[in-house]
Scaffold this motif. Sequence first.
Motif, PDB file in Angstrom:
ATOM      1  N   GLN A 188      71.159  10.930  22.966  1.00 52.53           N
ATOM      2  CA  GLN A 188      71.127   9.496  22.656  1.00 52.53           C
ATOM      3  C   GLN A 188      70.219   9.220  21.453  1.00 52.53           C
ATOM      4  OE1 GLN A 188      73.603   8.339  24.439  1.00 52.53           O
ATOM      5  NE2 GLN A 188      73.389  10.319  25.479  1.00 52.53           N
ATOM      6  N   ALA A 189      69.097   9.923  21.403  1.00 54.45           N
ATOM      7  CA  ALA A 189      68.180   9.733  20.276  1.00 54.45           C
ATOM      8  C   ALA A 189      68.824  10.193  18.971  1.00 54.45           C
ATOM      9  CB  ALA A 189      66.880  10.492  20.528  1.00 54.45           C
ATOM     10  N   GLU A 190      69.499  11.340  19.003  1.00 48.95           N
ATOM     11  CA  GLU A 190      70.181  11.826  17.807  1.00 48.95           C
ATOM     12  C   GLU A 190      71.243  10.835  17.354  1.00 48.95           C
ATOM     13  OE1 GLU A 190      72.619  15.851  16.593  1.00 48.95           O
ATOM     14  OE2 GLU A 190      73.337  14.631  18.279  1.00 48.95           O
ATOM     15  N   LEU A 191      72.023  10.338  18.299  1.00 50.25           N
ATOM     16  CA  LEU A 191      73.114   9.414  17.999  1.00 50.25           C
ATOM     17  C   LEU A 191      72.598   8.128  17.358  1.00 50.25           C
ATOM     18  CD1 LEU A 191      76.162   8.987  18.338  1.00 50.25           C
ATOM     19  CD2 LEU A 191      75.728   8.277  20.701  1.00 50.25           C
ATOM     20  N   PRO A 224      66.248  24.419  20.346  1.00 47.66           N
ATOM     21  CA  PRO A 224      65.192  23.918  19.445  1.00 47.66           C
ATOM     22  C   PRO A 224      65.446  22.495  18.951  1.00 47.66           C
ATOM     23  CG  PRO A 224      65.792  26.168  18.878  1.00 47.66           C
ATOM     24  CD  PRO A 224      66.819  25.690  19.853  1.00 47.66           C
ATOM     25  N   GLU A 225      66.713  22.181  18.639  1.00 46.37           N
ATOM     26  CA  GLU A 225      67.041  20.831  18.176  1.00 46.37           C
ATOM     27  C   GLU A 225      66.856  19.818  19.303  1.00 46.37           C
ATOM     28  OE1 GLU A 225      68.610  18.056  15.197  1.00 46.37           O
ATOM     29  OE2 GLU A 225      67.461  19.916  15.244  1.00 46.37           O
ATOM     30  N   ARG A 226      67.219  20.212  20.495  1.00 44.39           N
ATOM     31  CA  ARG A 226      67.017  19.352  21.663  1.00 44.39           C
ATOM     32  C   ARG A 226      65.534  19.048  21.851  1.00 44.39           C
ATOM     33  NH1 ARG A 226      69.047  22.652  25.712  1.00 44.39           N
ATOM     34  NH2 ARG A 226      71.169  22.055  25.133  1.00 44.39           N
ATOM     35  N   LYS A 227      64.726  20.078  21.746  1.00 47.19           N
ATOM     36  CA  LYS A 227      63.284  19.905  21.900  1.00 47.19           C
ATOM     37  C   LYS A 227      62.712  18.994  20.810  1.00 47.19           C
ATOM     38  CE  LYS A 227      59.190  20.752  23.609  1.00 47.19           C
ATOM     39  NZ  LYS A 227      58.760  20.117  24.887  1.00 47.19           N
ATOM     40  N   ARG A 228      63.248  19.125  19.604  1.00 43.00           N
ATOM     41  CA  ARG A 228      62.762  18.297  18.503  1.00 43.00           C
ATOM     42  C   ARG A 228      63.001  16.819  18.794  1.00 43.00           C
ATOM     43  NH1 ARG A 228      64.266  15.950  13.685  1.00 43.00           N
ATOM     44  NH2 ARG A 228      66.494  16.391  13.929  1.00 43.00           N
ATOM     45  N   TRP A 229      64.158  16.507  19.322  1.00 41.40           N
ATOM     46  CA  TRP A 229      64.456  15.112  19.627  1.00 41.40           C
ATOM     47  C   TRP A 229      63.637  14.604  20.801  1.00 41.40           C
ATOM     48  CZ3 TRP A 229      66.052  11.884  16.376  1.00 41.40           C
ATOM     49  CH2 TRP A 229      66.952  12.240  15.370  1.00 41.40           C
ATOM     50  N   LEU A 230      63.411  15.437  21.775  1.00 43.88           N
ATOM     51  CA  LEU A 230      62.569  15.022  22.904  1.00 43.88           C
ATOM     52  C   LEU A 230      61.157  14.718  22.449  1.00 43.88           C
ATOM     53  CD1 LEU A 230      63.822  17.521  25.632  1.00 43.88           C
ATOM     54  CD2 LEU A 230      64.282  15.064  25.512  1.00 43.88           C
TER      55      LEU A 230
END
Length: 538
Positions: A282-285, A56-62
């Motif tokens: 990369q977006a999270e970072l 879910p967190e991955r999807k949020r960043w995408l």
Amino acid sequence: MTAKHPSMSRRGLLLGGAGLGVALGLAGPVFAASNDNTTPDERDAQWLKATQKYAPERKRWLNAVEKGDSDGPFRADWASLQNYKVPQWYADAKFGIFIHWGLYSIPAFVGEWYSRNMYIQGSPEYEHHIKTYGPHTKFGYKDFIPQFTASAFDPANWAQLFADAGARYVVPVAEHHDGFSMYDSHLSDYTAVRMGPKRDLLGEIKTAVKDKGLHFALSSHRAEHDWFFDGGRQFPSDVSDPTNAGLYGPAQDRMAGKDDQDLFGDYTHVSQAWLDDWLARQAELVSAYDPDLVYFDWWIGQPSFRNTLPKFLAWYYNKAAKEGSSAIVNYKLGEFADGVGVLDIERGQAPGIRSDVWQTCTSISDKAWGYIENDTYKSPAQLIHLLADVVSKNGNLLLNVGPHADGRIPEAARDSLMQMGAWLKINGEAIYGTRPWIVFGEGPTETASGTFAETKAQPYTAQDFRFTVKDGVLHAIEMARPSGEVTITSVRSDYPVKKVSLLGTDAPVTFRQDTHGLTLTLPAGAPEQLAYVWRIET
């Protein structure tokens, strides 16, 4: 990013365990057969299962990237991204510090690719690992994590050293190819916040360097993690245990091209799921740490990344445009279309003046990027000469330091940095904020250009000069101490000179100029320096 492996090419044993196998007859629990025959899809499935709680967190960043890559002046295509402009601060900074520090600093053997090569049968790291730690079924790379405590890590001390060295930006590696995050990621269990030191090491570095007025940047080497541990599938090891896939990733078989630069010939399996995860990380970072610059290592040029990279770049550049902040991306080996980011030439130099701002990265030590025992270090003179050459060609120097596993910076590295800083305090006007002159330099010593060419470098002489210009003043950086008179042949009488001074002394400089050049006399009692800067006014 890697040290040169003995008797091997730049990145050592890239092709994994195939062809290098040896019958070891290891005892202990076996997680897989001696030859793991899982398919690429099965390996991705194991990795996705091990990280499914982060879906879910991955999807949020995408979703955030998809929205942001069109919310601004840049689109997620290479043509649009060619409108990018390098921020002024970076063109003026000239000198930055790179930091390779992580789990690989614990064995401190051969280099930071220990994490990969310890699983490559027949390699020195493989043999060392068994002798020192035991078989890979009982002690794998993951078992270094509890030993990584960062007990002597003092970010304020680091930042003071880097400021005293004269650096203007600092680039710690947020995640190396080994997949262990040195920051507070919410997309992985394997982070320095959740394990090991249980500290946000990247965040602490950011706070410390910004307190010293330095620009904070970061490096991500995540792309290569797709295949980095594939050697561990060639014999019984913990890599083939699906419960470890959260750290070891899919460990796809490396199918390299004819050499390291042949990314077109690279057919390593890269799934869309892996690309999505890379993009989300990369977006999270970037969102969490707001770096002024992001450095990517070479493998993002693998063709599978070609459609994903523009999404990140557009999102990052648009974010900076909206916030009025800095966004710079370093890349290598033709990974980007021209003008989309800043080219980095690893352990090498440009042959002449480049119209675009570029960068070279190298390590202060000779053998590795991460700390290893019994390493040797470049002399302060070598480093100042490299800096002068790079700056004269419109480049920046990113100089790497590899701290001990506990966080101490090696004394040899510290000493060289302090001597660089002392030179820059006197001669910095010839470096910071300068631009190339008509020619980058003159002299008999040929500079070896291109990636990984630094080992071909020859010592400079007093007839070797590098030129920079700032505010109408020409600086001629002489690479060795002159004996009496010296002539700069590029500064002839058609470039009339009114005054010459030597930085570091108030003594007057005697000079004459004619069609043969500008002849200078070293003032009596001029102090010894790593290089000599003649300030030439017209």
